[in-house]
Design a protein around this motif. Structure first.
Motif, PDB file in Angstrom:
ATOM      1  N   GLY A 222       3.162  -8.806   3.691  1.00 41.60           N
ATOM      2  CA  GLY A 222       2.428  -7.741   4.379  1.00 41.60           C
ATOM      3  C   GLY A 222       0.964  -7.681   3.984  1.00 41.60           C
ATOM      4  N   LEU A 223       0.719  -7.481   2.685  1.00 42.35           N
ATOM      5  CA  LEU A 223      -0.669  -7.413   2.230  1.00 42.35           C
ATOM      6  C   LEU A 223      -1.377  -8.753   2.403  1.00 42.35           C
ATOM      7  CD1 LEU A 223      -2.894  -5.744   0.903  1.00 42.35           C
ATOM      8  CD2 LEU A 223      -2.006  -6.450  -1.328  1.00 42.35           C
TER       9      LEU A 223
ATOM     10  N   ARG B  41      -5.509 -11.875   4.996  1.00 50.18           N
ATOM     11  CA  ARG B  41      -5.840 -13.100   5.737  1.00 50.18           C
ATOM     12  C   ARG B  41      -6.648 -12.762   6.992  1.00 50.18           C
ATOM     13  NH1 ARG B  41      -1.180 -14.931   5.822  1.00 50.18           N
ATOM     14  NH2 ARG B  41      -0.470 -14.421   7.905  1.00 50.18           N
ATOM     15  N   ALA B  42      -6.250 -11.732   7.722  1.00 50.56           N
ATOM     16  CA  ALA B  42      -7.009 -11.340   8.914  1.00 50.56           C
ATOM     17  C   ALA B  42      -8.416 -10.872   8.537  1.00 50.56           C
ATOM     18  CB  ALA B  42      -6.263 -10.231   9.656  1.00 50.56           C
ATOM     19  N   ALA B  43      -8.520 -10.080   7.453  1.00 53.95           N
ATOM     20  CA  ALA B  43      -9.836  -9.602   7.025  1.00 53.95           C
ATOM     21  C   ALA B  43     -10.693 -10.740   6.494  1.00 53.95           C
ATOM     22  CB  ALA B  43      -9.672  -8.525   5.956  1.00 53.95           C
TER      23      ALA B  43
ATOM     24  N   GLU C 100       1.445  -7.267   9.528  1.00 50.89           N
ATOM     25  CA  GLU C 100       0.618  -6.970   8.356  1.00 50.89           C
ATOM     26  C   GLU C 100       1.334  -5.932   7.480  1.00 50.89           C
ATOM     27  OE1 GLU C 100      -1.124  -3.637   8.625  1.00 50.89           O
ATOM     28  OE2 GLU C 100       0.539  -3.619  10.014  1.00 50.89           O
ATOM     29  N   LEU C 101       0.589  -5.305   6.561  1.00 45.65           N
ATOM     30  CA  LEU C 101       1.219  -4.435   5.567  1.00 45.65           C
ATOM     31  C   LEU C 101       1.944  -3.253   6.205  1.00 45.65           C
ATOM     32  CD1 LEU C 101       1.743  -3.569   2.686  1.00 45.65           C
ATOM     33  CD2 LEU C 101      -0.545  -2.560   2.614  1.00 45.65           C
TER      34      LEU C 101
ATOM     35  N   TYR D 236      -3.471  -0.285  -0.393  1.00 44.30           N
ATOM     36  CA  TYR D 236      -4.748  -0.149   0.328  1.00 44.30           C
ATOM     37  C   TYR D 236      -5.831   0.390  -0.609  1.00 44.30           C
ATOM     38  CZ  TYR D 236      -3.142  -1.105   5.088  1.00 44.30           C
ATOM     39  OH  TYR D 236      -2.672  -1.717   6.223  1.00 44.30           O
ATOM     40  N   LEU D 237      -5.495   1.418  -1.401  1.00 43.87           N
ATOM     41  CA  LEU D 237      -6.491   1.997  -2.309  1.00 43.87           C
ATOM     42  C   LEU D 237      -6.932   0.980  -3.351  1.00 43.87           C
ATOM     43  CD1 LEU D 237      -5.056   5.598  -2.869  1.00 43.87           C
ATOM     44  CD2 LEU D 237      -7.145   4.964  -1.656  1.00 43.87           C
TER      45      LEU D 237
END
Length: 290
Positions: A73-74, A79-81, A220-221, A248-249
């Motif tokens: 997920g992460l 990878r997209a970012a 994704e996540l 995320y944080l």
């Protein structure tokens, strides 16, 4: 600078600041305690609603649950970012330079591109890539993140260029630099350094917007959390979402810390005095360098 623009707080002001800080802290603790009390009353804090993280039911292992969220997920989110962020930075840089063209007919297309993609939602562009172009979910997510954020980054860099003193441009022309040399070697590096916090903040937004990918089927996540919740049961959603929020944080705080560290190093380097040999080699007007 602060001593010049503002008066230093006196004893009464410092006492009011202390009282305000204490009252704010107490209110924050009270709000947090009320939230925990409300959650405990609804059974959210019961241990059996969190065992999916260390002893999941249905014959699954905790390692498999964590792997699905952290690795797959992460990993898909990052990878997209990682693909969209550098492409958006480069295209935003090109658009920012293009928009500073001298003639209106030259910068007009750049203005149209920036206003068009800045005004469209990221999710709409993801759907456009998925349905309009027939791309895969990953390609559609990268497309949506790239075209939206390149427009925002272009505006950030244009604002940085506009904030620079005009005297620098005039001084560059005075020593014989062309307009492109002035822009690329003097103005643009300063604009990037000045707007570094805003650029990093926009990259954090880009990373968070990747969570929209689950709507177009990108695993994704957030999609991983949803899949785990549907498989194990609704009672585990809170625990899974807490883990997702923590991931995320962690990523975004790390990125913000990296931005502050980069900015401090950049400011320290730019403000450092030149080395004696560099001063000696510096050209002087009216005569050869020594």
């Amino acid at each position: 600078m602060s001593a010049i623009l503002y008066d230093s707080p006196g004893p009464r002001a410092r006492r009011r600041e202390l009282i305000g800080s204490v009252v704010g802290g107490v209110l924050l603790l009270a709000l947090l305690g009320s939230g925990l009390w409300f959650a405990a009353g609804r059974g959210v804090l019961d241990l059996e609603r969190w065992d999916v993280l260390f002893d999941p039911p249905k014959g699954q292992t905790a390692a498999a649950v964590w792997e699905s969220m952290v690795v797959r997920g992460l990993g898909a989110t990052l990878r997209a970012a990682a693909v969209a962020a550098p492409v958006a930075l480069v295209l935003g840089l090109v658009l920012a330079v293009w928009r500073t063209a001298r003639h209106r007919w030259q910068r007009g297309p750049a203005v149209v591109v920036i206003e068009l993609f800045r005004g469209l939602p990221v999710l709409l562009m993801m759907f456009f890539g998925l349905i309009g172009f027939g791309w895969s979910a990953f390609e559609s997510v990268v497309f949506g993140l790239t075209v939206y954020n390149m427009a925002i980054i272009a505006e950030i860099l244009r604002a940085g260029l506009a904030s620079l003193p005009k005297g620098q441009t005039e001084a560059a022309y005075a020593i014989g630099l062309t307009r492109s040399q002035t822009l690329l070697t003097i103005l643009l590096p300063q604009a990037v350094r000045t707007m570094m916090p805003s650029l990093i903040a926009q990259l954090v937004v880009l990373l968070k917007d990747s969570s929209l990918g689950f709507i177009v089927g990108y695993a994704e996540l957030l999609q991983s959390i949803k899949n785990n919740g549907q498989f194990f049961g609704n009672q585990y959603y809170v625990a899974l979402f807490v883990v997702g929020a923590g991931l995320y944080l962690t990523v975004n705080i790390s990125l913000s810390w990296l931005a502050r560290w980069t900015q401090r190093r950049t400011m320290r380097t730019s403000s450092a005095p030149p080395a004696p040999d560099e001063v000696t080699r510096a050209p002087t007007f009216g005569g050869p360098s020594r």
